[in-house]
Design a protein around this motif. Structure first.
Motif, PDB file in Angstrom:
ATOM      1  N   ALA A 234       0.825  -1.219   0.000  1.00  0.00           N
ATOM      2  CA  ALA A 234       0.000   0.000   0.000  1.00  0.00           C
ATOM      3  C   ALA A 234       0.851   1.258   0.000  1.00  0.00           C
ATOM      4  CB  ALA A 234      -0.919   0.010   1.219  1.00  0.00           C
ATOM      5  N   VAL A 235       2.178   1.105   0.154  1.00  0.00           N
ATOM      6  CA  VAL A 235       3.100   2.240   0.235  1.00  0.00           C
ATOM      7  C   VAL A 235       3.794   2.418  -1.109  1.00  0.00           C
ATOM      8  CG1 VAL A 235       5.050   3.243   1.497  1.00  0.00           C
ATOM      9  CG2 VAL A 235       3.440   1.722   2.684  1.00  0.00           C
ATOM     10  N   ARG A 236       3.926   3.650  -1.545  1.00  0.00           N
ATOM     11  CA  ARG A 236       4.553   3.919  -2.842  1.00  0.00           C
ATOM     12  C   ARG A 236       6.025   3.492  -2.842  1.00  0.00           C
ATOM     13  NH1 ARG A 236       8.142   8.066  -2.720  1.00  0.00           N
ATOM     14  NH2 ARG A 236       7.895   9.703  -1.134  1.00  0.00           N
ATOM     15  N   VAL A 237       6.557   3.299  -4.030  1.00  0.00           N
ATOM     16  CA  VAL A 237       7.986   3.022  -4.178  1.00  0.00           C
ATOM     17  C   VAL A 237       8.782   4.187  -3.566  1.00  0.00           C
ATOM     18  CG1 VAL A 237       9.860   2.668  -5.835  1.00  0.00           C
ATOM     19  CG2 VAL A 237       7.601   1.642  -6.242  1.00  0.00           C
ATOM     20  N   TYR A 238       9.787   3.857  -2.775  1.00  0.00           N
ATOM     21  CA  TYR A 238      10.601   4.820  -2.020  1.00  0.00           C
ATOM     22  C   TYR A 238       9.826   5.506  -0.886  1.00  0.00           C
ATOM     23  CZ  TYR A 238      13.837   4.309  -5.958  1.00  0.00           C
ATOM     24  OH  TYR A 238      14.667   3.802  -6.931  1.00  0.00           O
ATOM     25  N   GLY A 239       8.699   4.924  -0.500  1.00  0.00           N
ATOM     26  CA  GLY A 239       7.926   5.503   0.590  1.00  0.00           C
ATOM     27  C   GLY A 239       8.390   5.014   1.960  1.00  0.00           C
ATOM     28  N   ASP A 240       7.625   5.395   2.989  1.00  0.00           N
ATOM     29  CA  ASP A 240       7.966   5.082   4.381  1.00  0.00           C
ATOM     30  C   ASP A 240       6.865   4.269   5.045  1.00  0.00           C
ATOM     31  OD1 ASP A 240      10.393   6.822   5.643  1.00  0.00           O
ATOM     32  OD2 ASP A 240       9.459   7.929   3.992  1.00  0.00           O
ATOM     33  N   ILE A 241       7.264   3.364   5.928  1.00  0.00           N
ATOM     34  CA  ILE A 241       6.322   2.724   6.828  1.00  0.00           C
ATOM     35  C   ILE A 241       6.924   2.737   8.225  1.00  0.00           C
ATOM     36  CG2 ILE A 241       7.157   0.403   6.219  1.00  0.00           C
ATOM     37  CD1 ILE A 241       4.250  -0.574   6.891  1.00  0.00           C
ATOM     38  N   VAL A 242       6.150   3.158   9.196  1.00  0.00           N
ATOM     39  CA  VAL A 242       6.597   3.231  10.586  1.00  0.00           C
ATOM     40  C   VAL A 242       5.678   2.348  11.425  1.00  0.00           C
ATOM     41  CG1 VAL A 242       7.019   4.727  12.574  1.00  0.00           C
ATOM     42  CG2 VAL A 242       7.429   5.591  10.257  1.00  0.00           C
ATOM     43  N   THR A 243       6.241   1.550  12.308  1.00  0.00           N
ATOM     44  CA  THR A 243       5.443   0.705  13.199  1.00  0.00           C
ATOM     45  C   THR A 243       5.837   0.942  14.646  1.00  0.00           C
ATOM     46  OG1 THR A 243       4.725  -1.549  13.721  1.00  0.00           O
ATOM     47  CG2 THR A 243       7.023  -1.280  13.012  1.00  0.00           C
ATOM     48  N   ILE A 244       4.848   0.847  15.542  1.00  0.00           N
ATOM     49  CA  ILE A 244       5.138   0.988  16.969  1.00  0.00           C
ATOM     50  C   ILE A 244       5.259  -0.375  17.642  1.00  0.00           C
ATOM     51  CG2 ILE A 244       4.087   3.262  17.157  1.00  0.00           C
ATOM     52  CD1 ILE A 244       1.638   1.956  18.419  1.00  0.00           C
ATOM     53  N   VAL A 252       7.509 -11.041   6.184  1.00  0.00           N
ATOM     54  CA  VAL A 252       7.922 -11.228   4.785  1.00  0.00           C
ATOM     55  C   VAL A 252       8.363  -9.871   4.239  1.00  0.00           C
ATOM     56  CG1 VAL A 252       7.220 -12.029   2.508  1.00  0.00           C
ATOM     57  CG2 VAL A 252       6.252 -13.102   4.564  1.00  0.00           C
ATOM     58  N   TRP A 253       9.671  -9.720   4.008  1.00  0.00           N
ATOM     59  CA  TRP A 253      10.240  -8.412   3.672  1.00  0.00           C
ATOM     60  C   TRP A 253      10.342  -8.155   2.170  1.00  0.00           C
ATOM     61  CZ3 TRP A 253      10.763  -5.014   7.489  1.00  0.00           C
ATOM     62  CH2 TRP A 253      10.896  -5.492   8.811  1.00  0.00           C
ATOM     63  N   LYS A 254      10.031  -9.150   1.310  1.00  0.00           N
ATOM     64  CA  LYS A 254      10.335  -9.044  -0.119  1.00  0.00           C
ATOM     65  C   LYS A 254       9.682  -7.833  -0.767  1.00  0.00           C
ATOM     66  CE  LYS A 254      10.667 -11.837  -4.302  1.00  0.00           C
ATOM     67  NZ  LYS A 254      12.133 -11.712  -4.336  1.00  0.00           N
ATOM     68  N   VAL A 255       8.404  -7.593  -0.497  1.00  0.00           N
ATOM     69  CA  VAL A 255       7.705  -6.458  -1.118  1.00  0.00           C
ATOM     70  C   VAL A 255       8.329  -5.140  -0.675  1.00  0.00           C
ATOM     71  CG1 VAL A 255       5.516  -5.219  -1.282  1.00  0.00           C
ATOM     72  CG2 VAL A 255       5.547  -7.719  -1.408  1.00  0.00           C
ATOM     73  N   ALA A 256       8.655  -5.045   0.623  1.00  0.00           N
ATOM     74  CA  ALA A 256       9.277  -3.822   1.142  1.00  0.00           C
ATOM     75  C   ALA A 256      10.610  -3.570   0.448  1.00  0.00           C
ATOM     76  CB  ALA A 256       9.473  -3.927   2.645  1.00  0.00           C
ATOM     77  N   ARG A 257      11.381  -4.628   0.251  1.00  0.00           N
ATOM     78  CA  ARG A 257      12.681  -4.483  -0.395  1.00  0.00           C
ATOM     79  C   ARG A 257      12.523  -4.091  -1.858  1.00  0.00           C
ATOM     80  NH1 ARG A 257      16.673  -7.791  -3.009  1.00  0.00           N
ATOM     81  NH2 ARG A 257      18.768  -7.035  -2.510  1.00  0.00           N
ATOM     82  N   ASN A 258      11.605  -4.761  -2.556  1.00  0.00           N
ATOM     83  CA  ASN A 258      11.410  -4.468  -3.974  1.00  0.00           C
ATOM     84  C   ASN A 258      10.883  -3.050  -4.198  1.00  0.00           C
ATOM     85  OD1 ASN A 258      12.292  -6.998  -4.693  1.00  0.00           O
ATOM     86  ND2 ASN A 258      10.251  -7.858  -5.003  1.00  0.00           N
ATOM     87  N   ARG A 259      10.127  -2.528  -3.249  1.00  0.00           N
ATOM     88  CA  ARG A 259       9.600  -1.172  -3.366  1.00  0.00           C
ATOM     89  C   ARG A 259      10.549  -0.142  -2.742  1.00  0.00           C
ATOM     90  NH1 ARG A 259       4.300  -1.522  -5.099  1.00  0.00           N
ATOM     91  NH2 ARG A 259       3.565   0.514  -4.374  1.00  0.00           N
ATOM     92  N   ASN A 260      11.679  -0.616  -2.211  1.00  0.00           N
ATOM     93  CA  ASN A 260      12.699   0.264  -1.629  1.00  0.00           C
ATOM     94  C   ASN A 260      12.112   1.131  -0.517  1.00  0.00           C
ATOM     95  OD1 ASN A 260      15.348   1.341  -1.505  1.00  0.00           O
ATOM     96  ND2 ASN A 260      15.501   1.173  -3.740  1.00  0.00           N
ATOM     97  N   LEU A 261      11.329   0.488   0.366  1.00  0.00           N
ATOM     98  CA  LEU A 261      10.692   1.231   1.448  1.00  0.00           C
ATOM     99  C   LEU A 261      11.691   1.534   2.556  1.00  0.00           C
ATOM    100  CD1 LEU A 261       7.242  -0.594   1.844  1.00  0.00           C
ATOM    101  CD2 LEU A 261       7.933   1.210   0.239  1.00  0.00           C
TER     102      LEU A 261
END
Length: 335
Positions: A234-244, A252-261
């Motif tokens: 749901a986050v754009r390429v080169y976007g940010d995600i923050v978790t508390i 599963v980190w693959k999508v985050a890595r491919n989108r360079n989050l």
């Protein structure tokens, strides 16, 4: 003084109202003796009660990071406060320094902010931890900028409902997930631009549709578990995600890595746990700024339930149902 002591790790019944020694006159130069009027209850309180505090050798413990009250006495070096001043703060309650489920506490003036005059002590006590968490997550970890699109999970919750308002104050566009019509109406009143019913709707598809297929600039996860990695697309390429929450080992980190989050981890307890004075002072500065916004009517703290001090166990039981809108507060004295 009366205080609720955690006598052992376990169910809410381990919280017992007892008489203990009043901390008395501040012993430190920059310390304040505060007569507590209200204490906020947060999920960290229930987690520590269940599993034990960060300092298991120091038992029994008094929980409660959030407090609001009136300065009763000041140390010789105190410069910013005097007896009679109303204050609010997030300090103590992790098992070392006394928490705020009590009639009095001692806290350094550097870690304290003036209570917003326009709200009750209950509202002030509900505010510190969630305000600091949302501020750091959005403004510091997530580097939120005006006109950006942000997805906030659980927007009707304690952290979520102030995160929506802080994002709007920054000039961002806000989408948020909720579980009911009542919560949808609540978050709309706070300024949410897009409401996603996560039980009926794929929130990833909804976020992509809302952003024309691009994805949000920043996602703020206040839920944890699978929600964290399910949010990556749901986050754009080169976007940010923050978790508390701490990401699980099977994330599963693959999508985050491919989108360079860019991944942000937010734990506002770090300065307290590690004794970082500058960090604790920064927290007080955040609360001072938020107090200004509260007094200007730009920021509201929603208290859904209030319990007397002696019913702390009931308050914990309610919080653990997981369906609370806003915050729960303990009322300690009349003001």
């Amino acid at each position: 003084m009366k205080a609720v002591l955690m006598t052992a790790a376990g169910s809410p019944e381990v919280l017992q109202l007892q008489e203990i020694t009043n901390p008395g006159v501040p012993v430190g130069d920059t310390e304040l003796l505060v007569r507590l009027v209200a204490a906020g209850i947060n999920p960290i309180d229930t987690k520590l009660r269940q599993r034990g505090t960060f300092y298991p050798e120091q038992m029994p413990a008094i929980l409660g990071c959030d407090g609001a009250g009136v300065v009763e006495a000041v140390g010789a070096g105190v410069q910013r406060f005097r007896p009679g001043d109303a204050v609010y703060f997030c300090y103590g309650g992790l098992g070392a320094h006394q928490g705020n489920y009590a009639e009095y506490t001692v806290v350094d003036e550097r870690f304290v902010a003036r209570k917003p005059a326009s709200v009750s002590f209950a509202e002030a006590a509900a505010a510190p931890l969630v305000l600091i968490t949302a501020w750091e997550a959005l403004y510091e970890r997530g580097r939120l900028e005006p006109r950006e699109n942000v997805l906030i999970h659980a927007g009707a919750g304690g952290v979520g409902h102030v995160a929506i308002q802080l994002a709007k104050l920054k000039g961002a566009n806000v989408a948020t997930t909720v579980g009911s019509e009542d919560k949808a109406n609540f978050v709309k009143q706070l300024g949410a631009d897009e409401v996603i019913f996560y039980k009926q709707t794929d929130f990833v598809k909804a976020a992509l549709d809302w952003t024309g297929g691009e994805g949000v600039d920043l996602a703020f996860d206040t839920v944890g578990g699978e929600t964290f990695h399910k949010t990556f697309p749901a986050v754009r390429v080169y976007g940010d995600i923050v978790t508390i929450l701490e990401p699980s080992a099977n994330t599963v980190w693959k999508v985050a890595r491919n989108r360079n989050l860019r991944i942000g981890l937010e734990l506002m307890l770090t300065p307290m746990l590690q004794g970082i004075v500058e960090g604790l002072q920064h927290h007080a500065e955040i609360l001072e700024q938020c107090a200004t916004w509260i007094e200007q009517g730009k920021l509201k703290i929603h208290v859904s339930h209030k319990f007397p001090l002696e019913e702390a166990a009931k308050a914990h039981q309610l919080l653990e149902t997981g369906s609370i809108t806003g915050k729960i507060v303990l009322l300690i004295s009349n003001e």
